[in-house]
Structures are given as C-alpha cells and as structure tokens.
Scaffold this active site. Structure first.
Site, PDB file in Angstrom:
ATOM      1  N   TRP A   1      -1.222  -2.034   2.434  1.00  0.00           N
ATOM      2  CA  TRP A   1      -0.554  -1.265   3.489  1.00  0.00           C
ATOM      3  C   TRP A   1      -0.349   0.210   3.137  1.00  0.00           C
ATOM      4  O   TRP A   1       0.045   1.014   3.963  1.00  0.00           O
ATOM      5  CB  TRP A   1       0.776  -1.906   3.890  1.00  0.00           C
ATOM      6  CG  TRP A   1       1.274  -1.551   5.274  1.00  0.00           C
ATOM      7  CD1 TRP A   1       0.645  -0.809   6.236  1.00  0.00           C
ATOM      8  CD2 TRP A   1       2.527  -1.953   5.859  1.00  0.00           C
ATOM      9  NE1 TRP A   1       1.411  -0.737   7.379  1.00  0.00           N
ATOM     10  CE2 TRP A   1       2.573  -1.422   7.167  1.00  0.00           C
ATOM     11  CE3 TRP A   1       3.596  -2.703   5.396  1.00  0.00           C
ATOM     12  CZ2 TRP A   1       3.656  -1.628   8.020  1.00  0.00           C
ATOM     13  CZ3 TRP A   1       4.663  -2.908   6.249  1.00  0.00           C
ATOM     14  CH2 TRP A   1       4.686  -2.369   7.541  1.00  0.00           C
ATOM     15  N   ASP A   2      -0.647   0.616   1.911  1.00  0.00           N
ATOM     16  CA  ASP A   2      -0.437   2.033   1.554  1.00  0.00           C
ATOM     17  C   ASP A   2      -1.399   2.461   0.457  1.00  0.00           C
ATOM     18  O   ASP A   2      -1.018   3.191  -0.460  1.00  0.00           O
ATOM     19  CB  ASP A   2       1.016   2.242   1.104  1.00  0.00           C
ATOM     20  CG  ASP A   2       1.407   3.719   1.074  1.00  0.00           C
ATOM     21  OD1 ASP A   2       0.824   4.503   1.853  1.00  0.00           O
ATOM     22  OD2 ASP A   2       2.294   4.085   0.283  1.00  0.00           O
TER      23      ASP A   2
END
Length: 293
Positions: A196-197
């Site tokens: 997610w990042d």
C-alpha cells in the site's frame, strides 16, 4: 535521552493533532523503556519519516545490529507487524520483536544510505518495485486486514460530495471518470496482501538481499492498487505509460483492471486532498489523464 526531531513533531501535530503531540511528548520515555526492555544500545543518530522514529541499535545479547521503530499505533500501523511476520524477511525487512500494546517494533537493520530513490535510472528503479510487488503480493491476506472492497465502496460514497468542492471542471471530470472506473471493478477487489505504500524511499538495500521493502501499510486487495506510488514518486509525465506497462507486465496483471485500480488510487489520494482543504496535485490529475482510455 532521545531527542525528537522537530520535523517529526510538526508532522505529528499536523496529521494527528492532540494524539500526535502526546505521542511525541512520550517518545523519550518510550525509547528508554524499550532500550532497557529489549537490552539494546543506541548505535547511531535516530532517523524519522512522517510517522515514526527509528533508532539504530545493537542487541546486547548477541551483537545483532537492528532498528528500533517507535510509532503511533493507528489503523495503518496496526497491521505492519502482521504483514512482516507473514513475509518473514522474504522481500521485506525482517521483524525481530514486537510489542502489540504500543506498536513498537525491533527490525532487521538495513542500509539507510542505499535507498532505491538513489538509483539514477528510474526505469531500473520502477522494475525493482514491480519485482518486489510481484513477489510480496503472492501472499494471501490474513483475516482481519483492512479490505480494499470496503475502502473502494467508501470512496464511491464520498465522491459526489467531494466533487462539489472542486472548482475546475476538467479536474471534476477526471475524478468522476476515476470513480466510474472503480465502479467497474469494485465487486472483485482481490484478496492478496498489499504493501500500500511501496515508493522508492521505502526500498532499502541489505547485505543479504539487493533490495527489501520497509514500512508496509498492509491491505487485502488487488495488486493493481499498489502501482501508483511508483508512478507519481520521481514523477515524469513522459514515463507514466512506460512505467505502467512495465509494472503490469512484470506482475502479469490484466491491464484494464490495473488501470481501473490505479485510477482508484488517484481517486483515494484526491479525496484525502479535497477533504483536507488542499489544492489537487497536478501529477495525480496528469496520471489520470494519461491512463484513462
């Protein structure tokens, strides 16, 4: 005593308000507690991002170099140790110890001087990200993880109100098109463990592996939702389509679905920006423009 960097204190006050200020005020005592509890000695200057303080340490019992990560326990950070345990050092930093009540972690020490952001060839760096994602997202997400389907449904609910706060008609059209793309895929959000990042500063080198991912904000969903950070970090509009095609090839993704979920990530970022009262970011809108059919 550990000194808290001013930039970390400002970021915590900005993003987390009173809770962030309380976290910063308690950091010296928290650090001292875990240095004692886990029998660690500091081994260098503390480092920080927006949300965490990382202290290079050595474990006294066996002289193992490590990193003590102190962060505010929230909806994003709570899943990090779960993901790191599942990956078990395979493509990601290894988790050595964890304190659930505070979210404090003892991590394998990586080489903070060798970030993927330092690689001058951005095409090479994009392919490193893609290969890491291709490997990490083979892991099924465990029960209890945040679900992309829930996040996407909430985004679609928030979009009509947010669009009324966008004065530029072209920007409104682009974001409405992003929402339309998400509606086409929201019924099949996927079940893989996402980072997610995963941008270039969240990939570090180590003696045991050329590149390892750090700082996941884990999510259960379609791997396509993980592509955008590699597009908009070190942004180059002329490279957007090349990066997107290269990543979808390496991850063996259906390109239409990957486009839809990447537009969904643009929508997510833009909703956060609108709701914070900030101007929309031009690179995000340009990526949407370039990826829309």
């Amino acid at each position: 005593m550990i000194e808290v960097p001013d930039a970390l204190a400002r970021a915590q006050a900005k993003f987390n308000g009173a809770a962030g200020r309380a976290f910063v005020a308690g950091l010296p005592a928290l650090a001292a507690d875990f240095l004692h509890r886990w029998d660690l000695r500091p081994d260098g200057a503390p480092m920080h991002g927006v949300s965490a303080l990382v202290i290079p340490v050595v474990r006294r019992t066996d002289d193992t170099p490590a990193a003590l990560k102190l962060q505010l326990l929230d909806d994003e950070s709570i899943g990090e140790p779960i993901a790191l345990r599942l990956w078990n050092g395979d493509g990601a930093v290894r988790l050595l110890d964890h304190d659930p009540p505070t979210g404090t972690m003892l991590l394998e020490r990586l080489d903070a001087t060798r970030m993927l952001s330092h690689v001058p060839d951005t095409r090479e760096a994009v392919q490193v990200i893609a290969r890491l994602l291709a490997h990490l997202t083979t892991t099924p997400a465990p029960p209890g993880m945040h679900r992309l389907g829930d996040i996407a449904a909430a985004m679609l609910d928030r979009t009509p109100r947010a669009l009324t706060r966008v004065p530029d008609p072209e920007a409104r059209r682009l974001l409405a098109s992003c929402a339309a793309a998400v509606r086409e895929v929201v019924a099949a959000p996927g079940d893989r463990l996402l980072h997610w990042d995963l941008h270039y500063e969240n990939v570090l080198s180590a003696a045991r592996a050329p590149w390892l991912a750090i700082d996941p904000k884990p999510l259960a969903g379609d791997p396509s939702f993980d592509l955008l950070p590699a597009l908009d970090n070190r942004y180059d509009p002329a490279e957007t389509r090349w990066r997107f095609d290269a990543m979808t090839d390496i991850l063996a993704l259906d390109r239409a679905r990957a486009r839809a979920w990447t537009l969904g990530r643009v929508l997510q970022n833009s909703l956060w920006t609108i709701e914070d009262g900030d101007p929309l970011e031009a690179p995000q809108l340009e990526i949407a423009r370039l990826l829309l059919p």
